[in-house]
Motif scaffolding. Structure first.
Motif, PDB file in Angstrom:
ATOM      1  N   ALA A  35       0.918  -1.108   0.148  1.00 56.91           N
ATOM      2  CA  ALA A  35       0.034   0.155  -0.058  1.00 56.91           C
ATOM      3  C   ALA A  35       0.979   1.251  -0.097  1.00 56.91           C
ATOM      4  CB  ALA A  35      -0.874  -0.022   1.106  1.00 56.91           C
ATOM      5  N   GLU A  36       2.094   1.322   0.810  1.00 58.62           N
ATOM      6  CA  GLU A  36       2.756   2.475   0.819  1.00 58.62           C
ATOM      7  C   GLU A  36       3.431   2.555  -0.435  1.00 58.62           C
ATOM      8  OE1 GLU A  36       5.682   1.593   3.935  1.00 58.62           O
ATOM      9  OE2 GLU A  36       4.091   2.099   5.440  1.00 58.62           O
ATOM     10  N   ALA A  37       3.886   1.427  -1.325  1.00 62.70           N
ATOM     11  CA  ALA A  37       4.276   1.356  -2.493  1.00 62.70           C
ATOM     12  C   ALA A  37       3.664   1.929  -3.759  1.00 62.70           C
ATOM     13  CB  ALA A  37       5.052   0.159  -3.214  1.00 62.70           C
ATOM     14  N   ALA A  38       2.353   1.586  -3.432  1.00 64.98           N
ATOM     15  CA  ALA A  38       1.417   2.129  -4.439  1.00 64.98           C
ATOM     16  C   ALA A  38       0.899   3.811  -4.113  1.00 64.98           C
ATOM     17  CB  ALA A  38       0.114   1.443  -4.318  1.00 64.98           C
ATOM     18  N   ALA A  39       1.025   4.294  -2.773  1.00 65.59           N
ATOM     19  CA  ALA A  39       0.605   5.464  -2.571  1.00 65.59           C
ATOM     20  C   ALA A  39       1.960   6.381  -2.966  1.00 65.59           C
ATOM     21  CB  ALA A  39       0.730   5.768  -1.079  1.00 65.59           C
ATOM     22  N   ALA A  40       2.984   5.840  -2.994  1.00 67.26           N
ATOM     23  CA  ALA A  40       4.260   6.646  -3.264  1.00 67.26           C
ATOM     24  C   ALA A  40       4.256   6.615  -4.770  1.00 67.26           C
ATOM     25  CB  ALA A  40       5.544   5.821  -2.783  1.00 67.26           C
ATOM     26  N   ALA A  41       3.852   5.347  -5.739  1.00 64.28           N
ATOM     27  CA  ALA A  41       3.642   5.602  -7.063  1.00 64.28           C
ATOM     28  C   ALA A  41       2.702   6.655  -7.520  1.00 64.28           C
ATOM     29  CB  ALA A  41       3.727   4.264  -7.547  1.00 64.28           C
ATOM     30  N   ALA A  42       1.764   6.388  -6.944  1.00 62.72           N
ATOM     31  CA  ALA A  42       0.495   7.533  -7.306  1.00 62.72           C
ATOM     32  C   ALA A  42       1.010   8.974  -7.122  1.00 62.72           C
ATOM     33  CB  ALA A  42      -0.638   7.318  -6.399  1.00 62.72           C
ATOM     34  N   GLU A  43       1.720   9.215  -5.714  1.00 61.42           N
ATOM     35  CA  GLU A  43       2.225  10.458  -5.597  1.00 61.42           C
ATOM     36  C   GLU A  43       3.175  11.028  -6.484  1.00 61.42           C
ATOM     37  OE1 GLU A  43       4.436  12.153  -1.821  1.00 61.42           O
ATOM     38  OE2 GLU A  43       2.377  11.262  -1.222  1.00 61.42           O
ATOM     39  N   ALA A  44       3.825  10.013  -7.077  1.00 64.89           N
ATOM     40  CA  ALA A  44       5.097  10.419  -7.950  1.00 64.89           C
ATOM     41  C   ALA A  44       4.610  10.743  -9.435  1.00 64.89           C
ATOM     42  CB  ALA A  44       6.103   9.114  -8.079  1.00 64.89           C
ATOM     43  N   GLY A  45       3.473  10.239  -9.668  1.00 60.62           N
ATOM     44  CA  GLY A  45       2.811  10.314 -11.023  1.00 60.62           C
ATOM     45  C   GLY A  45       2.023  11.461 -11.095  1.00 60.62           C
ATOM     46  N   GLU A  46       1.680  12.140  -9.783  1.00 52.81           N
ATOM     47  CA  GLU A  46       0.992  13.439  -9.990  1.00 52.81           C
ATOM     48  C   GLU A  46       1.606  14.564 -10.362  1.00 52.81           C
ATOM     49  OE1 GLU A  46      -0.885  14.210  -6.304  1.00 52.81           O
ATOM     50  OE2 GLU A  46      -2.453  12.329  -6.470  1.00 52.81           O
TER      51      GLU A  46
END
Length: 58
Positions: free
Chosen positions: A47-58
């Motif tokens: 979940a933390e990796a998905a949140a970090a990936a979503a944050e980096a994609g923004e």
């Protein structure tokens, strides 16, 4: 070796078997708890990796 001696021996053995079963149950419950803790840690990391990936994609 009277008739009553066998009862005491079997009571002693049944007590040992009862403690063995209790110990086995405790070990089993501990192993289940450790496995669930590992699964929760893996889910949290994903979940933390998905949140970090979503944050980096923004």
């Amino acid at each position: 070796m009277g008739f009553g001696d066998g009862g005491r021996i079997s009571d002693r053995w049944s007590s040992k078997i009862l403690w063995l079963c209790a110990f086995g149950s405790a070990v089993g419950l501990y192993m289940v708890a450790v496995e669930r803790q590992m699964q929760n840690r893996q889910k949290r990391m994903a979940a933390e990796a998905a949140a970090a990936a979503a944050e980096a994609g923004e």
